[in-house]
Design an enzyme around this catalytic site. Structure first.
Site, PDB file in Angstrom:
ATOM      1  N   GLY B 164       0.808  -1.208   0.000  1.00  0.00           N
ATOM      2  CA  GLY B 164       0.000   0.000   0.000  1.00  0.00           C
ATOM      3  C   GLY B 164       0.842   1.260   0.000  1.00  0.00           C
ATOM      4  N   GLY B 165       2.042   1.166  -0.582  1.00  0.00           N
ATOM      5  CA  GLY B 165       2.875   2.352  -0.700  1.00  0.00           C
ATOM      6  C   GLY B 165       3.641   2.703   0.566  1.00  0.00           C
ATOM      7  N   GLU B 200      16.255  -3.184  -4.517  1.00  0.00           N
ATOM      8  CA  GLU B 200      15.922  -3.389  -5.918  1.00  0.00           C
ATOM      9  C   GLU B 200      16.279  -2.115  -6.681  1.00  0.00           C
ATOM     10  OE1 GLU B 200      11.954  -5.527  -6.815  1.00  0.00           O
ATOM     11  OE2 GLU B 200      11.495  -3.404  -7.021  1.00  0.00           O
ATOM     12  N   PHE B 202      15.699   1.089  -8.779  1.00  0.00           N
ATOM     13  CA  PHE B 202      14.540   1.978  -8.840  1.00  0.00           C
ATOM     14  C   PHE B 202      14.433   2.576 -10.232  1.00  0.00           C
ATOM     15  CE2 PHE B 202      12.635   6.280  -8.290  1.00  0.00           C
ATOM     16  CZ  PHE B 202      11.375   5.859  -7.933  1.00  0.00           C
ATOM     17  N   HIS B 208       3.028   2.328 -13.997  1.00  0.00           N
ATOM     18  CA  HIS B 208       2.512   1.247 -13.164  1.00  0.00           C
ATOM     19  C   HIS B 208       1.375   0.601 -13.949  1.00  0.00           C
ATOM     20  CE1 HIS B 208       0.949  -0.404  -9.187  1.00  0.00           C
ATOM     21  NE2 HIS B 208      -0.010  -0.660 -10.047  1.00  0.00           N
ATOM     22  N   GLU B 275       1.089  -6.673 -10.276  1.00  0.00           N
ATOM     23  CA  GLU B 275       1.566  -5.317 -10.548  1.00  0.00           C
ATOM     24  C   GLU B 275       2.923  -5.382 -11.238  1.00  0.00           C
ATOM     25  OE1 GLU B 275      -0.620  -2.776  -7.009  1.00  0.00           O
ATOM     26  OE2 GLU B 275       1.564  -2.975  -6.955  1.00  0.00           O
ATOM     27  N   GLU B 288       4.620  -6.927  -7.488  1.00  0.00           N
ATOM     28  CA  GLU B 288       3.974  -7.691  -6.415  1.00  0.00           C
ATOM     29  C   GLU B 288       2.605  -8.180  -6.868  1.00  0.00           C
ATOM     30  OE1 GLU B 288       3.974  -4.380  -3.502  1.00  0.00           O
ATOM     31  OE2 GLU B 288       1.803  -4.627  -3.445  1.00  0.00           O
ATOM     32  N   ASN B 290      -1.371  -8.583  -5.559  1.00  0.00           N
ATOM     33  CA  ASN B 290      -2.371  -8.234  -4.559  1.00  0.00           C
ATOM     34  C   ASN B 290      -3.425  -9.325  -4.520  1.00  0.00           C
ATOM     35  OD1 ASN B 290      -1.200  -5.708  -3.870  1.00  0.00           O
ATOM     36  ND2 ASN B 290      -1.959  -4.923  -5.816  1.00  0.00           N
ATOM     37  N   ARG B 292      -6.466  -9.624  -3.416  1.00  0.00           N
ATOM     38  CA  ARG B 292      -7.784  -9.127  -3.022  1.00  0.00           C
ATOM     39  C   ARG B 292      -8.441  -8.495  -4.230  1.00  0.00           C
ATOM     40  NH1 ARG B 292      -3.912  -5.091  -1.606  1.00  0.00           N
ATOM     41  NH2 ARG B 292      -4.222  -3.361  -3.052  1.00  0.00           N
TER      42      ARG B 292
END
Lengths: 149, 455
Positions: B164-165, B200, B202, B208, B275, B288, B290, B292
């Site tokens: 979630g950032g 990692e 950047f 995104h 993502e 990643e 998610n 949900r």
């Protein structure tokens, strides 16, 4: 991670989640169970479910003070099933007309098969037990009416 | 399917889930905190249970209270929505132990994918491209520094348990690495109770882009196209769209195939979002998964015609996917704007308060998912999302024009309440966004330029 590391992390997590420092924490790894206990003057026993962490909630019945006058209520500190007696057929913890003291047990609240003593935070005379034995109750529901005069 | 489903969430997503349940003839149970006793979902749900006080820890994150509510009401399945317990492997396991279907992947899959370093490793093993970085979590600062030096700056240090950032920090200068790593590790321990960190490369100017996947219990999986979520403030998405501008269909097919491969490799069941970061050369890298339903799922629904919640329910009930990959034919363009009660002028600080006016847009191909209404009180206890406005059009240009029109119709006011509507309008009108050339840096660039012009 070893079982010990896992357990250690969980216990630290439980300590962080607890509102006060518990008197005792008991943990098992196989079929994971957790028991937390607080000192009687602060609260009663709260118990986490199998494999759960961060779900420990001490049972702290609070009085519903929204009501005016001398009537106060013992309310459900959590969703669960209310029992008025220690076991089926036994005498109830309290009866109408009886005077209860602050901290006296007035019932049991069962949440996820765990029995939590329900204690009054007030002293007063029992006017009415508002729900029948074995009733499913919601958070904050009024259970016992007390006359605090 | 199921006869009763409990919705373990609040706000717009609780309403969203309840609506599909009603359409499918499924009885619904809403669980609410004291703040939400008369919330929108309680008017749609068949039954409501009051499970705790406003603090989420004692209500929407309280596994014992939610399971108890499910047992009291005879719910056979729990839909966790997003946030709260939706990606908590312990909760998924407790549901399982009580014979209740958790509408999400199995507990062990959530645990594996929730460990960002492990997820990265699993996906690399499955053949998905990942950014150069540490293969596993790194414990000591010296080896972390060696890795950072070998992959080249800028690097990003991320909490293994993050999401979630939160729990990430970018390091531009090798001289800053040790301090940044140490700070990130301390923050990860404080916020997530897990100090593990990985490193990692950047990507400074990246897009995104995420792939929506559905997988059933029988080893079948499909992807439902992509969503571009490059418009983010503080790593939180505010505008999402599909198709992703500038990417070819072949490109998306390649990313989709990779996501399906990754889902099958970990035994995924349910709705997953993979993502990816896409660089200026069009290369994509796994970030990643998610586990949900996503806030932005409606944009996928608008172009595919697939009701994501319905699919989650059918998958949870053991049905085989009724859709093959060839049945999924995205059509047109969709855009979503998240309307938050927050003040862009004060670093997007949430502005709880009482709404005196709340008028939502309507008209052609315009969808609004919300739980708010005039007279609604925005609680400080929860996230500031007030409404999602989603539009569809045959192409991106028309969709953006339609969104601008919809935002013009939207009127929200109240005591002390600010919204990001004007900010969303500004983003929509920005040439880089209009041309589809923007990156995840867009919001920061806009804020910096507005600060500069004020001086």
């Amino acid at each position: 991670m070893t079982d010990f590391d896992t357990l250690y992390d969980k216990v630290i997590g439980l300590l962080h989640a607890a509102p006060r420092t518990p008197k005792r924490i008991e943990a098992h790894v196989g079929d994971a169970s957790v028991l937390m206990e607080w000192h009687a003057e602060s609260a009663v026993t709260g118990v986490a479910a199998p494999a759960a962490s961060g779900t420990v909630e001490p049972v702290v019945p609070s009085a519903d003070t929204a009501d005016t006058g001398h009537l106060r209520y013992v309310v459900a500190p959590m969703i669960g099933t209310f029992y008025c007696a220690p076991e089926p057929g036994a005498d109830p913890f309290v009866t109408v007309g009886e005077v209860v003291s602050d901290g006296q047990q007035v019932g049991i609240l069962e949440t996820m098969k765990l029995m939590n003593p329900l204690k009054s935070e007030l002293a007063g005379r029992v006017v009415e037990v508002l729900v029948a034995d074995g009733t499913a109750v919601e958070y904050g529901q009024r259970l016992v009416t007390l006359d605090t005069r | 399917v199921f006869s009763t489903v409990l919705i373990a969430n609040r706000g717009e997503i609780a309403v969203r889930v309840a609506r599909t349940c009603r359409e499918m003839g499924i009885r619904t149970v809403a669980v609410v905190s004291t703040s939400d006793l008369n919330s929108a979902v309680t008017r749609i749900a068949d039954e409501t249970r009051h499970i705790g006080p406003p603090a989420a820890r004692r209500s929407y994150r309280n596994a014992a209270a939610i399971i108890e509510a499910a047992l009291q009401t005879g719910a056979e399945a729990i839909h966790p929505g997003y946030g709260f317990l939706s990606e908590d492997p312990d909760f998924a396991e407790i549901c399982e132990l009580h014979g209740i279907t958790f509408l999400g992947p199995p507990a062990h899959v959530i645990a594996e994918l929730g460990d960002k370093a492990l997820a990265r490793k699993k996906m690399a093993d499955a053949g998905l491209p990942i950014l150069p970085g540490s293969r596993n979590a790194v414990d000591d600062v010296d080896s972390a520094k060696d890795i950072a030096d070998s992959i080249g700056y800028p690097v990003i240090v991320k909490a293994v348990a993050g999401g979630g950032g939160r729990g990430m920090s970018v390091v531009d200068d090798p001289g800053d690495f040790v301090a940044a790593f140490t700070a990130a590790r301390a923050q990860a321990q404080a916020v997530f109770g897990d100090s593990r960190i990985y490193v990692e490369r950047f990507l400074e100017s990246a897009r995104h882009v995420e792939i929506q996947v559905l997988a059933d219990q029988h080893g079948n999986a499909v992807y439902l196209g992509e969503r571009d979520c490059s418009v983010q403030r503080r790593n939180q998405k505010i505008i999402e769209e599909t198709p992703a501008p500038g990417l070819t269909r072949e490109h998306i097919a390649e990313m989709g195939a990779a996501a399906v491969l990754g889902a099958l490799a970990v035994g995924y069941v349910g709705a997953a979002t993979f993502e990816f970061l896409v660089d200026d050369q069009g290369r994509f890298y796994f970030m990643e998964v998610n586990c949900r339903i996503q806030v932005e799922h409606p944009v996928t629904e608008m172009v595919t015609g697939v009701d994501m919640v319905r699919e989650q329910l059918l998958i949870g009930a053991g049905h085989r996917l009724s859709l093959g990959q060839e049945d999924i034919l995205p059509f047109g363009a969709a855009v979503e704007c998240r309307i938050n009660a927050e003040d862009p002028a004060r670093e997007f600080l949430p502005t709880p308060g009482h709404l005196t006016e709340f008028t939502m847009p309507g008209g052609p191909f315009t969808r609004v998912d919300t739980h708010a209404h005039p007279g609604f009180t925005i609680s400080p206890d929860y996230d500031p999302l007030l409404a999602k406005v989603i539009v569809w059009a045959p192409d991106r240009q028309q969709a953006l024009a339609r969104m601008a029109r919809a935002l013009d119709e939207t009127r929200i006011s109240g005591d002390a309440v600010e919204t990001n509507i004007d900010f969303l309008r500004t983003v929509l009108a920005t040439p880089a966004f209009q041309d589809g050339k923007h990156t995840t840096q867009l919001v920061d660039q806009l804020i910096n330029s507005s600060l500069t012009s004020e001086k």
